[in-house]
Motif scaffolding. Structure first.
Motif, PDB file in Angstrom:
ATOM      1  N   ASP A   1       0.808  -1.215   0.000  1.00  0.00           N
ATOM      2  CA  ASP A   1       0.000   0.000   0.000  1.00  0.00           C
ATOM      3  C   ASP A   1       0.843   1.268   0.000  1.00  0.00           C
ATOM      4  O   ASP A   1       0.304   2.370  -0.113  1.00  0.00           O
ATOM      5  N   THR A   2       2.169   1.143   0.129  1.00  0.00           N
ATOM      6  CA  THR A   2       3.045   2.315   0.134  1.00  0.00           C
ATOM      7  C   THR A   2       3.784   2.484  -1.192  1.00  0.00           C
ATOM      8  O   THR A   2       4.656   3.338  -1.304  1.00  0.00           O
ATOM      9  N   LEU A   3       3.433   1.701  -2.194  1.00  0.00           N
ATOM     10  CA  LEU A   3       4.177   1.704  -3.456  1.00  0.00           C
ATOM     11  C   LEU A   3       3.220   1.566  -4.634  1.00  0.00           C
ATOM     12  O   LEU A   3       2.342   0.705  -4.641  1.00  0.00           O
ATOM     13  N   VAL A   4       3.403   2.445  -5.619  1.00  0.00           N
ATOM     14  CA  VAL A   4       2.741   2.297  -6.914  1.00  0.00           C
ATOM     15  C   VAL A   4       3.846   2.230  -7.952  1.00  0.00           C
ATOM     16  O   VAL A   4       4.493   3.238  -8.255  1.00  0.00           O
ATOM     17  N   ALA A   5       4.100   1.024  -8.456  1.00  0.00           N
ATOM     18  CA  ALA A   5       5.127   0.823  -9.475  1.00  0.00           C
ATOM     19  C   ALA A   5       4.437   0.533 -10.804  1.00  0.00           C
ATOM     20  O   ALA A   5       3.463  -0.221 -10.859  1.00  0.00           O
ATOM     21  N   VAL A   6       4.947   1.127 -11.853  1.00  0.00           N
ATOM     22  CA  VAL A   6       4.292   0.996 -13.154  1.00  0.00           C
ATOM     23  C   VAL A   6       5.335   0.859 -14.249  1.00  0.00           C
ATOM     24  O   VAL A   6       6.411   1.471 -14.183  1.00  0.00           O
ATOM     25  N   VAL A   7       5.028   0.033 -15.243  1.00  0.00           N
ATOM     26  CA  VAL A   7       5.900  -0.130 -16.399  1.00  0.00           C
ATOM     27  C   VAL A   7       5.088   0.168 -17.648  1.00  0.00           C
ATOM     28  O   VAL A   7       3.892  -0.150 -17.726  1.00  0.00           O
ATOM     29  N   ALA A   8       5.702   0.842 -18.615  1.00  0.00           N
ATOM     30  CA  ALA A   8       5.056   1.168 -19.885  1.00  0.00           C
ATOM     31  C   ALA A   8       5.455   0.129 -20.914  1.00  0.00           C
ATOM     32  O   ALA A   8       6.642  -0.144 -21.107  1.00  0.00           O
ATOM     33  N   LEU A   9       4.474  -0.440 -21.585  1.00  0.00           N
ATOM     34  CA  LEU A   9       4.714  -1.501 -22.560  1.00  0.00           C
ATOM     35  C   LEU A   9       4.260  -1.059 -23.941  1.00  0.00           C
ATOM     36  O   LEU A   9       3.126  -0.583 -24.116  1.00  0.00           O
TER      37      LEU A   9
END
Length: 260
Positions: free
Chosen positions: A164-172
């Motif tokens: 709940d303390t992290l929003v990680a995102v990758v663009a594909l």
């Protein structure tokens, strides 16, 4: 934005009031400093200090002794408004090495642009598992040219222990990772931090970096935070300014002397 008031709030909530932010990490207060002590070879740092010309040198020496006793090298995260004014020179005299300075930039989420979307053909994927971590690591290796072992371990640990303390995102683009970034939050504070934003060659200048910032800004707003903060390099500062970020001060990492 009242720059002085926001900077004072940042110092109070994020630095002086720092809280443990990763698996095994702890925050300690001693000798006029607040320090983050990482587990094992995790990142350790002095985050805040309340020093003057009569106390700074002994405080520096005390931190060197403390971390040497743990067998850890560490970073003294110096901000442009920290006192005494010659603290950077004192750190260098004690054997620290300055890394390139960055600009602490902050945006008020009530004013920042949140509507940017990725370029056509690109989708943003929330990272929640090992496969996603691998995709992020691939981007980081290509963009920053660094070993990603620590990043993989830290990201995996945080996803497992405090998702709940992290929003990680990758663009594909199709199945190829072309960008990545993360948002780190500390519940109960008004700030959320942008970290690790990067876009691979061939996709820069097409709005992807802007879209990654906007995506994380929306996530921070949904979590109830008021401000976004980022340690910006010169290459990203113009984009961030167009999005509504404003510079507050500089921040320079000073790396501790090697452990004998």
């Amino acid at each position: 934005m009242d720059h002085a008031a926001v900077l004072a709030l940042f110092d109070r909530e994020v630095r002086e009031g720092a809280r443990p932010d990763g698996p095994g990490a702890r925050v300690e207060r001693a000798h006029g400093v607040v320090r983050r002590v990482g587990a094992g070879d995790d990142w350790s740092a002095v985050l805040w200090s309340d020093l003057d010309g009569t106390t700074a040198d002994e405080a520096i020496a005390a931190q060197v002794r403390y971390f040497a006793g743990l067998g850890q090298e560490f970073e003294w995260k110096l901000y442009g408004h920290d006192l005494p004014a010659d603290l950077g020179e004192r750190l260098e005299a004690a054997g620290f090495t300055a890394e390139p300075a960055e600009t602490l930039m902050v945006a008020d989420l009530e004013q920042v642009a949140l509507d940017s979307e990725p370029p056509e053909g690109v989708r943003l994927l929330r990272v929640t598992d090992a496969a996603g971590v691998d995709l992020m690591a691939e981007v980081h290796a290509r963009v920053f040219g660094r070993d990603t072992a620590r990043m993989r371990r830290d990201l995996s640990g945080r996803l497992a222990a405090a998702p709940d303390t992290l929003v990680a995102v990758v663009a594909l683009a199709g199945d190829r990772p072309v960008g990545a970034a993360r948002l780190e939050t500390v519940p109960g504070t008004r700030f959320a931090g942008l970290w690790g934003g990067g876009t691979v060659d061939g996709w820069r200048g097409r709005g992807l970096y802007r879209a990654l910032v906007a995506h994380r800004a929306r996530a921070a707003a949904a979590l109830g935070h008021r401000y976004l903060q980022v340690d910006a390099m010169d290459t990203s500062r113009p984009v961030l300014e167009r999005l509504g970020f404003r510079p507050l001060t500089t921040t320079t990492p000073y790396l501790s002397p090697p452990i004998a």
